[in-house]
Design an enzyme around this catalytic site. Structure first.
Site, PDB file in Angstrom:
ATOM      1  N   GLU A 110      50.129  52.922  27.427  1.00  0.00           N
ATOM      2  CA  GLU A 110      50.249  53.933  28.471  1.00  0.00           C
ATOM      3  C   GLU A 110      49.534  53.443  29.716  1.00  0.00           C
ATOM      4  O   GLU A 110      48.447  52.874  29.631  1.00  0.00           O
ATOM      5  CB  GLU A 110      49.642  55.254  27.992  1.00  0.00           C
ATOM      6  CG  GLU A 110      50.407  55.871  26.844  1.00  0.00           C
ATOM      7  CD  GLU A 110      49.822  57.204  26.416  1.00  0.00           C
ATOM      8  OE1 GLU A 110      49.081  57.820  27.218  1.00  0.00           O
ATOM      9  OE2 GLU A 110      50.104  57.625  25.284  1.00  0.00           O
ATOM     10  N   ILE A 115      44.516  55.874  42.953  1.00  0.00           N
ATOM     11  CA  ILE A 115      44.405  55.294  44.288  1.00  0.00           C
ATOM     12  C   ILE A 115      43.548  56.222  45.138  1.00  0.00           C
ATOM     13  O   ILE A 115      43.739  57.442  45.127  1.00  0.00           O
ATOM     14  CB  ILE A 115      45.801  55.112  44.941  1.00  0.00           C
ATOM     15  CG1 ILE A 115      46.686  54.207  44.082  1.00  0.00           C
ATOM     16  CG2 ILE A 115      45.664  54.558  46.356  1.00  0.00           C
ATOM     17  CD1 ILE A 115      46.200  52.785  43.933  1.00  0.00           C
ATOM     18  N   GLY A 121      50.008  56.391  50.010  1.00  0.00           N
ATOM     19  CA  GLY A 121      51.157  56.353  50.904  1.00  0.00           C
ATOM     20  C   GLY A 121      51.329  55.062  51.672  1.00  0.00           C
ATOM     21  O   GLY A 121      52.140  54.987  52.587  1.00  0.00           O
ATOM     22  N   GLY A 123      51.751  51.980  49.939  1.00  0.00           N
ATOM     23  CA  GLY A 123      52.379  51.002  49.052  1.00  0.00           C
ATOM     24  C   GLY A 123      51.426  50.302  48.100  1.00  0.00           C
ATOM     25  O   GLY A 123      51.859  49.497  47.279  1.00  0.00           O
ATOM     26  N   TYR A 160      56.630  54.983  40.773  1.00  0.00           N
ATOM     27  CA  TYR A 160      56.898  54.419  39.447  1.00  0.00           C
ATOM     28  C   TYR A 160      58.335  53.922  39.340  1.00  0.00           C
ATOM     29  O   TYR A 160      58.596  52.847  38.785  1.00  0.00           O
ATOM     30  CB  TYR A 160      56.613  55.463  38.364  1.00  0.00           C
ATOM     31  CG  TYR A 160      55.162  55.863  38.266  1.00  0.00           C
ATOM     32  CD1 TYR A 160      54.167  54.905  38.114  1.00  0.00           C
ATOM     33  CD2 TYR A 160      54.771  57.195  38.330  1.00  0.00           C
ATOM     34  CE1 TYR A 160      52.831  55.264  38.037  1.00  0.00           C
ATOM     35  CE2 TYR A 160      53.440  57.559  38.254  1.00  0.00           C
ATOM     36  CZ  TYR A 160      52.473  56.590  38.110  1.00  0.00           C
ATOM     37  OH  TYR A 160      51.154  56.952  38.026  1.00  0.00           O
TER      38      TYR A 160
END
Length: 199
Positions: A110, A115, A121, A123, A160
């Site tokens: 898993e 972040i 936002g 990348g 994802y």
């Protein structure tokens, strides 16, 4: 040039190692104690906790740091891996990413990523996910990597999917926030899908 048996030079092996945990923008590196202090602040911020936790419940920094350290021990042959994410040009700490549970015989881990709010936002998360899935399939020998994310977080779902994950299903009314139940979605990426995307 690679042969069907693998590398035929030291240079090929070293080039693989050199690029395994980095791309043009970020590095995945071992985690240190100072990283955990940043993570504890993010974890305890209710505006971001609602996207990461089933229940918003701030915790003292010390037990959080120990939890993060457990995620980052990188014990050989454990099937787990955890790294801090740094911006290459500046050395700025951006976040943390883990794989958990990828042991024999299933080799199914898993993935979780955090972040920092100032870096969302841009990348960085997608880059870290791509690097970590590559590490999981190329170095840990995983067969499957999966994750769950709240359905009310479309930004994360897009990230994802951009990294190659496929929407597998929806768990209805798993999260409880603001007096209401919310769905969770399951995404996964298989090793043969990853290698096919690599061309």
């Amino acid at each position: 040039m690679e042969t069907s048996q693998g590398w035929n030079s030291i240079d090929q092996a070293q080039q693989y190692g050199e690029n395994l945990l980095r791309d043009a923008v970020i590095d995945l590196r071992e985690s240190e104690q100072e990283d955990f202090a940043h993570m504890a602040g993010w974890w305890n911020d209710p505006a971001w906790a609602v996207l990461q936790q089933r229940t918003i419940k701030p915790r003292p920094e010390a037990p959080l740091a120990e939890m993060f350290a457990q995620w980052s021990h990188n014990i050989p042959y454990s099937g787990d891996a955890g790294f801090s994410i740094f911006e290459r040009g500046t050395g700025t700490f951006i976040g943390h990413i883990t794989l958990h549970g990828g042991v024999l015989p299933h080799r199914a881990a898993e993935l979780a990523v955090m972040i920092g709010p100032d870096f969302v936002g841009q990348g960085f998360g997608t880059r870290a996910i791509k690097l970590m899935t590559g590490y999981g399939f190329r170095e840990l020998g995983l067969h499957r990597i999966s994750l769950c994310v709240a359905a009310f977080n479309p930004r994360a779902i897009r990230s994802y999917e951009e990294a190659g994950f496929t929407l597998e299903g929806r768990q209805r009314e798993v999260y409880f926030h603001n007096g209401q139940f919310h769905d969770q979605v399951l995404l996964s990426l298989l090793s043969h899908e990853y290698f096919a995307r690599q061309g």
